[in-house]
Scaffold this motif. Structure first.
Motif, mmCIF file in Angstrom:
data_model
loop_
_atom_site.group_PDB
_atom_site.id
_atom_site.type_symbol
_atom_site.label_atom_id
_atom_site.label_comp_id
_atom_site.label_asym_id
_atom_site.label_seq_id
_atom_site.Cartn_x
_atom_site.Cartn_y
_atom_site.Cartn_z
ATOM 1 N N ARG A 68 27.569 135.375 99.469
ATOM 2 C CA ARG A 68 26.712 134.713 98.644
ATOM 3 C C ARG A 68 26.992 133.424 98.796
ATOM 4 N NH1 ARG A 68 24.491 138.590 99.199
ATOM 5 N NH2 ARG A 68 24.024 140.272 97.773
ATOM 6 N N VAL A 69 26.179 132.441 98.619
ATOM 7 C CA VAL A 69 26.407 131.073 99.129
ATOM 8 C C VAL A 69 25.639 130.054 97.774
ATOM 9 C CG1 VAL A 69 26.391 129.170 100.875
ATOM 10 C CG2 VAL A 69 25.938 131.646 101.516
ATOM 11 N N ALA A 70 26.541 129.012 97.429
ATOM 12 C CA ALA A 70 26.147 128.030 96.411
ATOM 13 C C ALA A 70 25.977 126.702 97.557
ATOM 14 C CB ALA A 70 27.022 127.729 95.379
ATOM 15 N N VAL A 71 24.735 126.292 97.744
ATOM 16 C CA VAL A 71 24.569 125.374 98.827
ATOM 17 C C VAL A 71 24.317 123.931 97.886
ATOM 18 C CG1 VAL A 71 22.965 124.203 100.224
ATOM 19 C CG2 VAL A 71 23.269 126.689 100.217
ATOM 20 N N LYS A 72 25.193 123.084 98.464
ATOM 21 C CA LYS A 72 25.031 121.563 97.575
ATOM 22 C C LYS A 72 23.849 121.448 97.329
ATOM 23 C CE LYS A 72 25.267 117.846 100.431
ATOM 24 N NZ LYS A 72 25.674 117.047 101.325
ATOM 25 N N PRO A 73 23.469 120.730 95.918
ATOM 26 C CA PRO A 73 22.020 120.696 95.750
ATOM 27 C C PRO A 73 21.140 119.777 96.585
ATOM 28 C CG PRO A 73 23.748 119.550 94.166
ATOM 29 C CD PRO A 73 24.516 120.246 95.180
ATOM 30 N N HIS A 74 21.917 118.630 97.248
ATOM 31 C CA HIS A 74 20.852 117.856 98.170
ATOM 32 C C HIS A 74 20.681 118.426 99.582
ATOM 33 C CE1 HIS A 74 22.257 115.573 94.738
ATOM 34 N NE2 HIS A 74 21.285 114.803 94.777
ATOM 35 N N ALA A 75 21.181 119.523 99.801
ATOM 36 C CA ALA A 75 21.282 120.061 100.991
ATOM 37 C C ALA A 75 20.106 121.121 100.905
ATOM 38 C CB ALA A 75 22.424 120.672 101.497
ATOM 39 N N SER A 76 19.336 120.947 99.798
ATOM 40 C CA SER A 76 18.190 121.970 99.719
ATOM 41 C C SER A 76 17.155 121.933 100.888
ATOM 42 C CB SER A 76 17.480 121.741 98.505
ATOM 43 O OG SER A 76 16.110 122.239 98.279
ATOM 44 N N PRO A 77 16.783 120.778 101.574
ATOM 45 C CA PRO A 77 15.770 120.949 102.479
ATOM 46 C C PRO A 77 16.575 121.523 103.766
ATOM 47 C CG PRO A 77 16.058 118.421 101.721
ATOM 48 C CD PRO A 77 17.051 119.513 100.817
ATOM 49 N N VAL A 78 17.582 121.552 104.117
ATOM 50 C CA VAL A 78 18.339 122.242 105.057
ATOM 51 C C VAL A 78 18.160 123.817 104.782
ATOM 52 C CG1 VAL A 78 20.427 122.779 106.370
ATOM 53 C CG2 VAL A 78 19.821 120.247 106.109
ATOM 54 N N PHE A 79 18.791 123.891 103.662
ATOM 55 C CA PHE A 79 18.661 125.405 103.493
ATOM 56 C C PHE A 79 17.160 126.164 103.618
ATOM 57 C CE2 PHE A 79 17.618 128.808 100.422
ATOM 58 C CZ PHE A 79 18.277 129.722 100.613
ATOM 59 N N HIS A 80 16.065 125.319 102.844
ATOM 60 C CA HIS A 80 14.816 125.898 103.018
ATOM 61 C C HIS A 80 14.251 125.828 104.623
ATOM 62 C CE1 HIS A 80 14.495 126.271 98.851
ATOM 63 N NE2 HIS A 80 14.325 124.531 98.644
ATOM 64 N N ALA A 81 14.759 125.097 105.564
ATOM 65 C CA ALA A 81 14.434 125.004 106.731
ATOM 66 C C ALA A 81 14.999 126.264 107.529
ATOM 67 C CB ALA A 81 14.669 123.527 107.576
ATOM 68 N N ILE A 82 16.297 126.414 107.173
ATOM 69 C CA ILE A 82 17.036 127.522 107.890
ATOM 70 C C ILE A 82 16.169 128.855 107.274
ATOM 71 C CG2 ILE A 82 19.160 129.009 107.823
ATOM 72 C CD1 ILE A 82 20.548 126.444 107.477
ATOM 73 N N GLN A 83 15.847 129.003 106.116
ATOM 74 C CA GLN A 83 15.198 130.202 105.650
ATOM 75 C C GLN A 83 13.847 130.335 106.290
ATOM 76 O OE1 GLN A 83 16.496 132.471 104.438
ATOM 77 N NE2 GLN A 83 18.002 131.913 102.867
ATOM 78 N N TYR A 84 12.991 129.338 106.505
ATOM 79 C CA TYR A 84 11.657 129.140 107.124
ATOM 80 C C TYR A 84 12.051 129.705 108.796
ATOM 81 C CZ TYR A 84 7.672 126.965 109.360
ATOM 82 O OH TYR A 84 6.405 126.403 109.849
ATOM 83 N N LEU A 85 12.934 129.220 109.264
ATOM 84 C CA LEU A 85 13.092 130.025 110.738
ATOM 85 C C LEU A 85 13.352 131.382 110.601
ATOM 86 C CD1 LEU A 85 15.234 127.114 112.232
ATOM 87 C CD2 LEU A 85 12.753 127.593 112.810
ATOM 88 N N LEU A 86 14.049 131.796 109.529
ATOM 89 C CA LEU A 86 14.684 133.182 109.427
ATOM 90 C C LEU A 86 13.292 133.800 108.940
ATOM 91 C CD1 LEU A 86 17.956 132.825 107.946
ATOM 92 C CD2 LEU A 86 17.440 133.712 110.257
ATOM 93 N N GLY A 87 12.269 133.537 108.528
ATOM 94 C CA GLY A 87 11.144 134.094 108.259
ATOM 95 C C GLY A 87 11.154 134.387 106.692
#
Ligand code: TPP
Ligand code: MG
Length: 798
Positions: A68-87
């Motif tokens: 389970r991961v807590a992603v630094k708030p300002h890295a949200s665009p990176v998180f969403h991009a990764i989830q986009y690639l993972l479908g």
């Protein structure tokens, strides 16, 4: 490196680039393409880029579904991009980043659909909750539950300036006390905050600090290019130069690029033989690439560091990074909210080979063959089980909790007795309750519960006082079976733990019913963490006691004034302030069910969002009150839950209504008795929840505005029979605004009594007199609120 490893690395490198592109494009699109006119919505390109490598390594290689991961708030665009690639994320949501209903600016468990484990935003809190989540995972597993699931690591991706937040150190201490495991904190050590580049090098402090708390520290400082260069002749001098380089100079040179690096390096090292040759042998571009090849941007270094962990001890990774790495904003001290210009974006696009009009396409301009990428993405371990949110079966809750016997009792005593009664039995409810308190277990009356259910500890610990046969009312047996988690005095930790416990059903698939106790005034100490827990939709009961100026001899430092307003305003938290213990048992019984609701099924009340459930705040008192002798039937029970009932029903000619909340019930009743000597049909309204009353009223108003003319809230129904000319006196031991709005419901004149200034020491009567919330003040207020001549009464006010 074996060929498969090489292929794997090439794939990760291609994904890293793609992630950086997609996250930058998402922000660019939101600011330059989507908006009509010149509306800018912001975004954090540089802060995101800083974590692109580390997150690529984690999500596409290292993580497993149970993590389970807590992603630094300002890295949200990176998180969403990764989830986009993972479908797991849609293009629609990305295109609408920071827009209404779009992907969120900061990862949100409740608002994002792409499997956010912990919301973040208020820096420091996402970091700390991972350590509490790990404790909850241990709690659940040591109870023998959740055995068929893998154990996960609780991971925080941490901004380095985030480590200025004190709550992180409170959590570190608590973790040490509780034998923390399975927790990773990955520090994005870019040496930049929002305002500036850090002037001091904090690496040594972080390293010492974490080690002193029993953490393993793994530093990811240099990438493989730099490591290779250090081995060349003159390499050691270069290493020394970098190690000595002040943060600000390093950042400035990074921003300026190859020529600036060369000039400065040659100025400093130019006449020192081999190192000059080392510098001269590189082109400007190669030199810039070499000098910014920090560990946190080097996939082999990052992977090696993560893969080297072969134990469950808490581990801190200090990864050297560049804020804005790979973008033209890199290293600039003002880059925090900086956005790339359309020209810069165009250059970036062209450099990657992304065709115009194909910007969102996942496989566009990636080096590996499309079928290989697809195959790779399908086999990413993190994504193997799909969405990682669990649900848990409902814990059976008795229809009613018995009310403890006793003619005179405080709500705090009543709370202790109710829990003690639950603890005696063998119910599922008793099994799933977990309590916690920041060093006020005994003084908030949790003692009897703890005596029966024990303290939680990963390993059994003896109660030395008991072994030494020292008599004590508290039996503090510690074991994995224990159901109370004792915390040190840090209210932030209390709320973070309640947040983690209250998400157990979703994070670990096991339902817990957490109850946390603290002194009411100290809610403010942990308020941001309370808000954070609610924002994530964690489910818990907060018992705040004692409260108000009623805590008379304790003085102003311990007396709460504004907490009822917190209860009124905090979303996700239904607040109650019962006066009598039978009200409390009714509310507690309801709360255990309310905690478990999830929005399914019939709406349980037209004007409150009750079917969604939530957390509960109970404001209790140590003041003993004479208890009413009555049975709580279904109607009264519903009224107590909805927020108010007539303790003394107003007659047809009612001129005055006294509406009280909580511990001043006795004063309100006494005042009504006095007023009744001269005024007919006085009503006494017992308010159990100003919060739910006002929420219902606002909802009904909204419903009417939207065309539902029959909408009527509980408080409107209660006040309907009262003549418009009648006056209303509201009173509580707390801020008067909690109840003064009652006058607006049907346009009654209001005299609002309550506490507006800090308290002081004295007797209850002294303070009620001083703050004007006693019987005499209520009568005087009734006089002012009701028409006609002054109220005459015969009895003396005591
Ligand atoms: C509690 C809180 N205070 C202030 C902010 C505003 N804020 C957002 S990011 C930031 C600086 C973050 O620096 P760092 O953690 O080093 O991350 P970086 O941007 O360098 O990646 C600040 C002050 C916030 N989000 N939360
Ligand atoms: Mg930083």
């Amino acid at each position: 490196m074996a060929t498969t490893d090489n292929r794997h690395l090439k794939m990760l490198e291609a994904l890293e680039k793609k992630v950086l592109w997609l996250s930058s494009w998402t922000i660019h699109n939101a600011n330059h393409i989507r908006p009509k006119g010149t509306v800018k919505v912001g975004g954090h390109q540089a802060s995101s880029a800083s974590l692109a490598t580390l997150m690529t390594a984690l999500y596409f290689d290292v993580l497993r579904p149970a993590d389970r991961v807590a992603v630094k708030p300002h890295a949200s665009p990176v998180f969403h991009a990764i989830q986009y690639l993972l479908g797991n994320q849609t293009r629609d949501k990305l295109e609408n980043f920071r827009g209404f209903g779009g992907a969120q600016s900061y990862p949100s468990r409740t608002k994002d659909g792409d499997d956010v484990d912990f919301s973040t935003g208020s820096v420091g809190l996402g970091v700390a909750i991972t350590s509490f989540a790990s404790m909850v995972q241990d709690y659940v597993r040591l109870k023998g539950w959740s055995k068929d699931r893998d154990e996960g690591r609780m991971i925080a991706l941490v901004g380095d300036a985030e480590l200025d937040e004190g709550n992180i150190y409170e959590a570190l201490m608590e973790g040490w006390k509780h034998d923390l495991r399975n927790t990773w904190w990955v520090i994005d050590y870019n040496r930049q905050s929002l305002d500036a580049v850090a002037s001091k090098n904090l690496y040594g402090q972080f390293d010492k600090l974490f080690r002193s708390m029993g953490w393993e520290v793994i530093t990811i400082k240099y990438g493989h290019l730099l490591e290779a260069a250090f081995k060349e002749p003159g390499g050691e001098a270069l290493r020394q130069w970098i190690d000595d380089c002040p943060n600000q100079l390093y950042s400035a040179l990074t921003f300026q690029g190859g020529a600036a690096w060369r000039k400065r390096l040659l100025d400093d090292l130019g006449d020192q033989g081999p190192v000059s040759a080392l510098i001269e042998s590189r082109s400007d571009d190669e030199l810039a690439r070499l000098m910014t090849n920090l560990g946190g941007h080097d996939l082999p270094a990052v992977l090696e560091a993560f893969r080297s962990v072969d134990h469950d001890r808490p581990t801190c990774f200090i990864a050297y990074t560049v804020k804005g790495y790979g973008l033209p904003l890199a290293g600039h001290k003002d880059n925090h909210a900086g956005l790339m210009t359309p020209e810069q974006m165009e250059t970036f696009r062209a450099s990657l080979g992304v065709r115009e009009g194909h910007e969102w396409e996942p496989f566009e301009a990636m080096a590996p063959a499309r079928k290989d990428i697809e195959k790779f993405l399908e086999s990413v371990p993190f994504n193997a089980e799909g969405r990682r949110r669990y649900d848990a079966a409902r814990v059976e809750v008795p229809a009613k909790l018995a009310t403890p016997e006793g003619e005179v009792m405080s709500t705090q005593e009543g709370f202790g007795k109710i829990l003690n009664e639950i603890a005696r039995g063998k119910s599922q409810l008793a099994e799933r309750i977990v309590t916690t308190s920041p060093d006020v277990t005994v003084s908030t009356n949790l003692g009897p519960w703890v005596n029966r259910r024990g303290l939680f500890s990963r390993t059994p610990l003896a109660d030395t006082f008991r072994d030494q046969q020292v008599p004590s009312a508290q039996k503090w047996m510690m074991s994995p079976e224990g159901q109370h988690i004792e915390l040190g005095i840090a209210e932030m930790n209390l709320f973070l733990l309640l947040g983690a416990l209250g998400l157990s059903h979703s994070l670990f698939g096991e339902r817990l019913l957490p109850i946390g106790t603290l002194y009411d005034p100290f809610i403010q100490r942990g308020l941001d963490a309370l808000n954070y827990a609610c924002y994530q939709d964690a489910r818990f009961i907060l018992v705040a006691t004692p409260s108000g100026v009623t805590l008379a001899p304790e003085g102003g430092a311990h007396q709460s004034v504004s907490s009822p307003l917190i209860g009124l305003a905090q979303d996700g938290l239904a607040s109650f302030e019962p006066a009598f213990v039978d009200e409390l048992s009714t509310i507690l019984g309801w709360s255990f069910d309310y905690l478990q609701r999830n929005g399914e099924g019939e709406p349980s009340g037209p004007w409150l969002r009750d079917e969604k459930g939530g957390s509960v705040y109970l404001r209790l008192s140590t003041r003993q009150l004479e208890q009413p002798k009555r049975a709580i039937d279904d109607d009264l029970s519903a009224d107590i839950i909805n927020g108010a009932y007539w303790l003394r029903r107003p007659g047809p000619n009612c001129e005055v209504v006294i509406a009280y909340q909580g511990v001043v019930a006795g004063e309100a009743i006494a005042a009504a008795g006095l007023i009744a000597e001269d005024r007919r049909d006085v009503g006494v309204l017992a308010v159990t929840s100003a919060d739910r009353l006002s929420a219902g009223w606002h909802a009904a108003e909204r419903a009417r505005q939207e065309g539902d003319v029959s909408a009527r809230s509980h408080i409107e129904n209660l006040l309907a029979p009262i003549d418009r000319d009648a006056g209303l006196v509201t009173v509580l031991d707390g801020h008067p605004t909690t109840l003064s709005w009652l006058g607006s419901v049907r346009g009654h004149r209001v005299q609002a009594l309550g506490v507006e200034h800090f308290g002081q020491t004295g007797t209850v009567q002294d303070l009620y007199g001083h703050h004007r919330i006693g019987t005499e003040a209520i009568v005087a207020a009734a006089n002012a609120a009701s028409a006609g001549r002054p109220i005459r009464y015969l009895r003396a006010v005591t």
